[in-house]
Design an enzyme around this catalytic site. Structure first.
Site, mmCIF file in Angstrom:
data_model
loop_
_atom_site.group_PDB
_atom_site.id
_atom_site.type_symbol
_atom_site.label_atom_id
_atom_site.label_comp_id
_atom_site.label_asym_id
_atom_site.label_seq_id
_atom_site.Cartn_x
_atom_site.Cartn_y
_atom_site.Cartn_z
ATOM 1 N N HIS A 119 34.971 29.235 8.924
ATOM 2 C CA HIS A 119 36.247 28.983 9.605
ATOM 3 C C HIS A 119 37.457 29.613 8.910
ATOM 4 O O HIS A 119 38.506 28.975 8.754
ATOM 5 C CB HIS A 119 36.470 27.469 9.746
ATOM 6 C CG HIS A 119 35.490 26.787 10.665
ATOM 7 N ND1 HIS A 119 34.922 27.402 11.753
ATOM 8 C CD2 HIS A 119 34.985 25.511 10.663
ATOM 9 C CE1 HIS A 119 34.120 26.543 12.387
ATOM 10 N NE2 HIS A 119 34.128 25.393 11.742
ATOM 11 N N HIS A 193 39.261 23.831 17.568
ATOM 12 C CA HIS A 193 38.223 22.925 17.065
ATOM 13 C C HIS A 193 38.510 21.471 17.470
ATOM 14 O O HIS A 193 38.370 20.559 16.648
ATOM 15 C CB HIS A 193 38.127 23.072 15.545
ATOM 16 C CG HIS A 193 36.774 22.767 14.972
ATOM 17 N ND1 HIS A 193 36.090 21.598 15.247
ATOM 18 C CD2 HIS A 193 35.978 23.478 14.140
ATOM 19 C CE1 HIS A 193 34.948 21.609 14.582
ATOM 20 N NE2 HIS A 193 34.843 22.741 13.911
ATOM 21 N N GLU A 331 33.265 24.691 20.833
ATOM 22 C CA GLU A 331 34.133 25.734 20.292
ATOM 23 C C GLU A 331 33.720 27.064 20.910
ATOM 24 O O GLU A 331 32.669 27.604 20.572
ATOM 25 C CB GLU A 331 33.964 25.800 18.770
ATOM 26 C CG GLU A 331 34.270 24.517 18.040
ATOM 27 C CD GLU A 331 33.449 24.387 16.759
ATOM 28 O OE1 GLU A 331 33.567 25.235 15.865
ATOM 29 O OE2 GLU A 331 32.661 23.429 16.655
HETATM 30 C C1 GLA Z 1 31.631 23.870 12.974
HETATM 31 C C2 GLA Z 1 30.535 24.191 12.069
HETATM 32 C C3 GLA Z 1 30.055 22.922 11.507
HETATM 33 C C4 GLA Z 1 31.172 22.213 10.806
HETATM 34 C C5 GLA Z 1 32.251 21.911 11.723
HETATM 35 C C6 GLA Z 1 33.408 21.271 10.995
HETATM 36 O O1 GLA Z 1 31.179 23.246 14.099
HETATM 37 O O2 GLA Z 1 29.482 24.897 12.655
HETATM 38 O O3 GLA Z 1 29.002 23.169 10.661
HETATM 39 O O4 GLA Z 1 31.704 23.019 9.824
HETATM 40 O O5 GLA Z 1 32.644 23.110 12.318
HETATM 41 O O6 GLA Z 1 33.023 20.319 10.083
#
Ligand code: GLA
Length: 367
Positions: A119, A193, A331
């Site tokens: 991220h 997110h 997402e």
């Molecule tokens: C995304 C990632 C997860 C986690 C979430 C936030 O979905 O794939 O593994 O990092 O974000 O915690």
């Protein structure tokens, strides 16, 4: 409190209110923008990380509830490790070994998820203060957020100018339009997110929500949640959501991929024709309230994540804590680790090109 987006000038379109939301650790003030539409739906967005803080939509009897997880003040977002509601960038999801090669040059990123980059790195776009501008558009109230990610930030090449426009439409949709331009070849993958619970942000787990995902394939992962490169058929697996199925129906089934993710934490390959604008990616129904969420996007993938890392320890809105699986995320994105996976759709952005994607969360009800 200031009222922006003049009610008098555009009475049909509701209004936007700006409030103080606190300060960053280095003393920068940040704000909360509350956008309403003509039917009373409301979204609050902070320019800290561009996060959607609350989103109030009606159930089948017209009762509003806040359907996203979040925090009461900027501090919550400063300390957040779950990316609640945030704008994620420069690269959403993982890049293996925190490195990639462009034109023969290796770029090294910060490792913030085991060996990988997740991220956007240690200080991703979710920890940036964005410049904000309220717009009244023909579709409703909009908030335009801008951010300049400097050349070399978190290891990524190129000055990247990013613009995100959130619009709350009168038809109870939250549209997110992302655009970006660079002055050096780079990689970009932007998403939001938000963690949804359509029964209300503090109403238990989401295992009873019914989910449909328009995907015949998904990208299986290795032990560090990096895609293996395979596009695997969902048929005959717990990843088959082509027909609406309760999220919890198979989540505890004996399955190698579910075990690796601690539940669902996987990218689905969306069934969509190229160049057709937004198509339906997923539809979620919460049977007790009748709330329905449809996700429409121009993106080729969606990460379906079932809040497996939530642990009930962080204090959220209204004094609530959020236990494991208290929410789900959808997402929209390019596939994880695309910079290292030549067979995946490209995430490369060249100078002179415009990165442009749209994702819309449409809310409605079912009797
Ligand atoms: C995304 C990632 C997860 C986690 C979430 C936030 O979905 O794939 O593994 O990092 O974000 O915690």
């Amino acid at each position: 409190m200031t009222t922006l987006g003049a009610i008098g000038a555009t009475p049909r379109l509701g209004s936007t209110i700006k409030k103080s939301f606190g300060k960053t650790p280095d003393g920068q003030p940040v704000d909360l923008y509350v956008l309403t539409n003509i039917s009373g739906a409301e979204v609050s967005i902070t320019n800290y990380g561009g996060a959607v803080v609350s989103l109030k939509v009606p159930d089948r009897s017209g009762k509003l509830a806040d359907v996203v997880l979040g925090y009461e003040t900027a501090d919550g977002y400063v300390n957040d490790k779950s990316y609640f509601g945030a704008l994620v960038g420069r690269y959403g999801n993982r890049i293996a070994h925190a490195q990639f090669v462009l034109d023969g040059k290796t770029y090294t990123l910060a490792k913030n998820n085991g060996e990988n980059s997740l991220h956007g790195g240690i200080k991703g776009f979710n920890k940036a203060v964005w410049a904000a501008k309220v717009l009244s558009t023909k579709d409703g109230q909009s908030l335009e957020l801008s951010y300049l990610s400097k050349d070399g930030e978190e290891g990524f090449p190129g000055n990247l100018k990013v613009k995100v426009i959130y619009t709350l439409t009168d038809a109870n949709a939250l549209q997110i339009e992302y655009s970006a331009a660079t002055d050096k070849k780079t990689v970009v993958n932007l998403t939001n997110h938000s963690y949804f619970n359509l029964a209300g942000q503090s109403s238990g787990n989401i295992l009873g929500h019914q989910l449909m995902i328009q995907a015949d394939k998904f990208t299986p992962v290795d032990a560090s949640l990096i895609p293996t490169g395979e596009l695997r058929d969902v048929a005959g697996t717990p990843f088959d959501f082509r027909k609406s199925t309760a999220i919890g129906a198979r989540i505890d089934q004996e399955d190698e991929q579910l075990k690796l993710g601690g539940g669902y934490d996987h990218n689905f390959v969306l069934r969509r024709a190229a160049g057709v604008g937004e198509s339906l990616a997923a539809r979620v129904v919460e049977p007790t309230t009748g709330r329905v969420l449809e996700v429409w996007t121009t993106e080729p993938g969606v990460q379906f994540y079932t809040g497996n890392f939530l642990d009930g320890k962080t204090a959220g809105k209204g004094g609530m804590t959020y236990p494991r699986r208290a929410a789900f995320c959808l997402e929209t994105q390019h596939y994880p680790d695309s910079p290292n996976q030549p067979k995946f759709p490209s995430v490369v952005l060249n100078p002179g090109e415009r990165y442009h994607t749209i994702t819309t969360y449409k809310f409605s009800v079912e009797k």
